[in-house]
Design a protein around this motif. Structure first.
Motif, mmCIF file in Angstrom:
data_model
loop_
_atom_site.group_PDB
_atom_site.id
_atom_site.type_symbol
_atom_site.label_atom_id
_atom_site.label_comp_id
_atom_site.label_asym_id
_atom_site.label_seq_id
_atom_site.Cartn_x
_atom_site.Cartn_y
_atom_site.Cartn_z
ATOM 1 N N TRP A 153 -1.127 -13.161 14.453
ATOM 2 C CA TRP A 153 -1.651 -13.347 13.190
ATOM 3 C C TRP A 153 -2.521 -12.045 13.095
ATOM 4 C CZ3 TRP A 153 -5.060 -18.238 13.378
ATOM 5 C CH2 TRP A 153 -6.106 -18.093 14.221
ATOM 6 N N ASP A 154 -2.971 -11.208 14.060
ATOM 7 C CA ASP A 154 -3.845 -10.197 13.849
ATOM 8 C C ASP A 154 -3.167 -8.836 13.318
ATOM 9 O OD1 ASP A 154 -3.775 -10.639 16.682
ATOM 10 O OD2 ASP A 154 -4.589 -8.854 16.787
ATOM 11 N N GLU A 155 -1.687 -8.898 13.601
ATOM 12 C CA GLU A 155 -1.108 -7.613 13.329
ATOM 13 C C GLU A 155 -0.296 -7.682 12.110
ATOM 14 O OE1 GLU A 155 0.255 -6.908 18.099
ATOM 15 O OE2 GLU A 155 1.561 -8.337 16.862
ATOM 16 N N VAL A 156 -0.183 -8.677 11.264
ATOM 17 C CA VAL A 156 0.733 -8.733 10.326
ATOM 18 C C VAL A 156 0.442 -7.931 8.819
ATOM 19 C CG1 VAL A 156 2.094 -10.627 11.363
ATOM 20 C CG2 VAL A 156 0.194 -11.177 9.509
ATOM 21 N N HIS A 157 -0.987 -8.056 8.565
ATOM 22 C CA HIS A 157 -1.447 -7.626 7.456
ATOM 23 C C HIS A 157 -1.133 -6.345 6.967
ATOM 24 C CE1 HIS A 157 -4.276 -7.540 4.021
ATOM 25 N NE2 HIS A 157 -4.433 -6.141 4.244
ATOM 26 N N ASP A 158 -1.023 -5.178 7.821
ATOM 27 C CA ASP A 158 -0.774 -4.061 7.441
ATOM 28 C C ASP A 158 0.606 -3.659 7.267
ATOM 29 O OD1 ASP A 158 -3.486 -3.106 7.528
ATOM 30 O OD2 ASP A 158 -3.443 -2.168 9.534
ATOM 31 N N GLU A 159 1.603 -4.356 8.137
ATOM 32 C CA GLU A 159 2.951 -4.421 7.883
ATOM 33 C C GLU A 159 3.201 -5.053 6.608
ATOM 34 O OE1 GLU A 159 4.914 -3.163 9.913
ATOM 35 O OE2 GLU A 159 4.742 -3.140 11.950
ATOM 36 N N GLU A 187 1.402 -5.212 3.919
ATOM 37 C CA GLU A 187 1.180 -4.374 2.860
ATOM 38 C C GLU A 187 2.300 -3.570 2.403
ATOM 39 O OE1 GLU A 187 -2.105 -3.853 1.099
ATOM 40 O OE2 GLU A 187 -2.036 -5.927 1.653
ATOM 41 N N VAL A 188 2.955 -2.928 3.396
ATOM 42 C CA VAL A 188 4.134 -1.930 2.840
ATOM 43 C C VAL A 188 5.424 -2.887 2.606
ATOM 44 C CG1 VAL A 188 5.730 -0.240 4.285
ATOM 45 C CG2 VAL A 188 3.358 -0.473 4.751
ATOM 46 N N LEU A 189 5.838 -3.776 3.385
ATOM 47 C CA LEU A 189 7.079 -4.595 3.151
ATOM 48 C C LEU A 189 6.872 -5.244 1.877
ATOM 49 C CD1 LEU A 189 7.787 -5.942 6.785
ATOM 50 C CD2 LEU A 189 8.983 -3.941 5.452
#
Length: 204
Positions: free
Chosen positions: A96-102, A104-106
């Motif tokens: 859950w700490d890895e998904v934000h930036d991904e 933002e792009v997708l």
């Protein structure tokens, strides 16, 4: 990668909405600049553009608020972002700490058809991995009855309803303690420094 003008507008609207989703004080230009990582003059020009498009209202050096049209567009992007986060966690094993930036792009790349297919495949989830509610396709959104942990009395017992995704370290610390959504805790059991990022539904 250069961002399109429409993607930039979408990011601004989503950020303005998110600022007031869990509290009532509107965002200012300086806060918006800090959240987006741009200089204040850039925000000033974009807010003027958003106002000319009928998406926000603002007073010079004052608060920025969404119009009805701006809120509709913001909720469309919030839905995209949170569904993508949920998809990455459930479908690809992201933490859950890895998904934000991904996300933002997708969120800008998926067609409406693919997004609806993801929503159906995921079982029409009502919240994302951090507890933020996912608007439905019509823009309807429901928030759980929850209060910021740091504003509750010591010893309050409740269910974790939401953890802000703005600080990955808070998410990692919560995870290391085995604390996640729907965990029953007392305020005193939260890891040090996390109470300002955790929302609790108090229990009788």
């Amino acid at each position: 990668m250069a961002r399109s003008a429409s993607s930039t507008i979408e990011d601004y609207l989503k950020t303005i909405y998110s600022h007031t989703e869990w509290q009532d004080v509107p965002i200012t230009g300086s806060q918006l600049a800090a959240r987006l990582g741009v200089v204040p003059s850039t925000v000033t020009e974009m807010v003027k553009k958003l106002a000319s498009l009928g998406l926000v209202t603002h007073a010079p050096y004052g608060a920025i608020t969404l119009t009805d049209a701006g809120r509709t567009e913001a909720l469309r992007m919030v839905r995209r972002h949170r569904l993508v986060e949920t998809w990455l966690v459930e479908g690809f094993g992201y933490s859950w700490d890895e998904v934000h930036d991904e996300a933002e792009v997708l969120e800008h790349a998926l067609s409406d058809r693919l997004l609806d297919a993801l929503d159906a495949q995921l079982g029409r989830p009502r919240r994302d991995p951090h507890g933020d509610p996912i608007p439905d396709a019509t823009g309807h959104v429901e928030h759980p009855p929850a209060e910021l942990a740091c504003e509750l009395p010591a010893g309050t017992r409740g269910r974790v309803a939401r953890i802000s995704d703005r600080d990955g370290e808070v998410l990692r610390r919560m995870g290391e303690q085995g604390l996640g959504l729907d965990t029953i805790v007392t305020i005193d059991e939260l890891p040090e420094g996390t109470a300002e990022a955790v929302w609790i539904t108090p229990l009788d």
